[in-house]
Design a protein around this motif. Structure first.
Motif, PDB file in Angstrom:
ATOM      1  N   TYR A 115      58.331  11.919 -13.850  1.00  0.00           N
ATOM      2  CA  TYR A 115      57.849  11.846 -15.155  1.00  0.00           C
ATOM      3  C   TYR A 115      57.958  10.457 -15.727  1.00  0.00           C
ATOM      4  N   ARG A 132      49.329  18.251 -13.075  1.00  0.00           N
ATOM      5  CA  ARG A 132      49.741  17.349 -14.049  1.00  0.00           C
ATOM      6  C   ARG A 132      49.921  17.773 -15.517  1.00  0.00           C
ATOM      7  N   LEU A 190      50.604  16.816 -19.682  1.00  0.00           N
ATOM      8  CA  LEU A 190      50.661  15.912 -20.837  1.00  0.00           C
ATOM      9  C   LEU A 190      51.150  16.584 -22.040  1.00  0.00           C
ATOM     10  N   LEU A 213      43.677  11.223 -16.755  1.00  0.00           N
ATOM     11  CA  LEU A 213      44.868  11.903 -16.050  1.00  0.00           C
ATOM     12  C   LEU A 213      44.480  11.851 -14.662  1.00  0.00           C
ATOM     13  N   ASP A 251      50.536   6.755 -11.161  1.00  0.00           N
ATOM     14  CA  ASP A 251      51.839   7.820 -11.159  1.00  0.00           C
ATOM     15  C   ASP A 251      52.060   7.949 -12.934  1.00  0.00           C
ATOM     16  N   PRO A 252      52.923   8.720 -13.013  1.00  0.00           N
ATOM     17  CA  PRO A 252      52.986   9.239 -14.601  1.00  0.00           C
ATOM     18  C   PRO A 252      53.099   8.126 -15.446  1.00  0.00           C
ATOM     19  N   GLU A 253      53.928   6.910 -15.097  1.00  0.00           N
ATOM     20  CA  GLU A 253      54.116   5.859 -15.900  1.00  0.00           C
ATOM     21  C   GLU A 253      52.829   5.088 -16.271  1.00  0.00           C
ATOM     22  N   VAL A 295      54.141  12.369 -19.650  1.00  0.00           N
ATOM     23  CA  VAL A 295      53.110  12.723 -18.385  1.00  0.00           C
ATOM     24  C   VAL A 295      54.074  13.430 -17.114  1.00  0.00           C
ATOM     25  N   ALA A 296      53.869  14.592 -16.861  1.00  0.00           N
ATOM     26  CA  ALA A 296      54.765  14.866 -15.640  1.00  0.00           C
ATOM     27  C   ALA A 296      54.075  15.308 -14.479  1.00  0.00           C
ATOM     28  N   ASP A 297      54.158  15.071 -13.284  1.00  0.00           N
ATOM     29  CA  ASP A 297      53.454  15.589 -12.064  1.00  0.00           C
ATOM     30  C   ASP A 297      54.430  16.559 -11.560  1.00  0.00           C
TER      31      ASP A 297
END
Ligand code: MN
Length: 358
Positions: free
Chosen positions: A128, A299, A301, A320, A325-327, A350-352
């Protein structure tokens, strides 16, 4: 209008009286009239359509709580009801694909083609990133974004103490980062929102008009519990499609739902930022809560209106979906909002959902 007895309504809708009583008790289909003495239920003929929709959605396997949401939307905004069914079906197919793969593995193991038993279902993990940005026009940042190993949250503060309020609600949720609550995930989230509410009550007592939105998710290892108040949002990107999984508590969204304005009018509506619900210490917040099963590849958001007011959903989806990556995704989204003028503060998380070894 002549009312139908439950028997006549049952024959016309092809739903058993037992099913009709169940839908009544669940609030999915309320009879037009219940006789006070006999307790008999009566229905209006125009309730047949909703009864049929409930029956079909049951046939589809949709959980009852979600059926209620779809039926309510179908009345005023059928497009959104259609989106909800599409989202449900995408989730169902993804789940089916995972079960199909497991069945295939078990079959080949038991018929001797495969020598290893499938490993225990791998626990999923999340990676994340979170950031909030002041934007280009404001001199203070009242948005707060947070992401940790269990908790993801954004809050958009308003009023004199808005920055303290958005920070305080997320502080109130942080104890959830520790051990997973023993009981129900959603109850734990609701308790935390009550804590957040009382934290903001103190701030609002000093500076009336102070409040904040809150959109937060708690990760359990296989599920995400979502709480939501206001017009910050949560989205799910799954299999290339973007689904908004929160519903704005705003005047404009209510007008949209009632069909009184078009989406185009909503975008430029002067009362765009007027909320129907916020955490403001005034009335106790009644957050929307829901539970989401995680799948590897999902993913999420979470964001404030500083993103969604200026960056169209299609661009958010494409951003997205792009590799990174999320960053990187958070950075690109904030850049897009600023390139569009950055009229408001911008918060993004954002989290995967990933396989732990991936
Ligand atoms: Mn905002």
């Amino acid at each position: 209008m002549e009312l139908l007895t439950i028997g006549a309504f049952s024959r016309a809708s092809r739903l058993s009286p037992k099913a009709l009583r169940l839908y009544d008790s669940l609030g999915l289909l309320t009879p037009a009239h219940v006789d006070e003495v006999s307790g008999y239920r009566f229905y209006r003929p125009d309730q047949l359509e909703r009864a049929r929709l409930v029956a079909w959605l049951r046939r589809l396997g949709m959980p009852l709580a979600r059926i209620g949401v779809v039926c309510d939307l179908a009345l005023d905004v059928p497009d959104r009801a259609a989106e909800q069914i599409a989202a449900y079906w995408a989730e169902t197919e993804a789940e089916l694909a995972a079960r199909r793969a497991l069945a295939a593995h078990l079959i080949s193991y038991l018929s001797g083609e495969e020598t290893t038993m499938p490993a225990a279902q791998p626990a999923l993990a999340i990676r994340y990133a979170a950031r909030s940005d002041v934007g280009r026009r404001r001199d203070r940042n009242q948005d707060t974004a947070y992401a940790g190993r269990r908790l993801l949250a954004v809050a958009d503060g308003m009023g004199v103490g808005g920055d303290a309020a958005s920070a305080a609600v997320i502080e109130a949720l942080k104890p959830l980062e520790g051990a997973l609550p023993a009981g129900n995930l959603l109850n734990a989230m609701q308790d935390a929102v009550r804590q957040a509410d009382s934290a903001v009550r103190d701030l609002a007592a000093a500076d009336p008009g102070t409040g904040t939105t809150l959109t937060a998710m708690l990760w359990s290892g296989s599920q995400l519990a979502l709480v939501h108040v206001g017009d910050t949002r949560a989205y799910l990107l799954r299999a290339g499609e973007l689904f908004q999984i929160t519903h704005d508590h705003s005047v404009v969204q209510a007008l949209l739902d009632e069909g009184k304005i078009t989406p185009e009018e909503a975008d430029s509506h002067p009362q765009r930022s007027l909320l129907l619900q916020a955490i403001d210490g005034d009335r106790a917040a009644r957050p929307d809560v829901s539970l989401h099963d995680a799948q590897a590849g999902d993913r999420y958001l979470l964001c404030s209106d500083g993103l969604t007011a200026v960056v169209p959903a299609g661009i958010i989806r494409d951003t997205l979906s792009a590799p990174g990556d999320p960053e990187q995704a958070v950075g690109r989204l904030i850049d897009l909002a600023n390139e569009a003028g950055g009229p408001d503060n911008i918060a993004c998380v954002v989290a995967d959902v990933i396989e732990p070894r991936a």
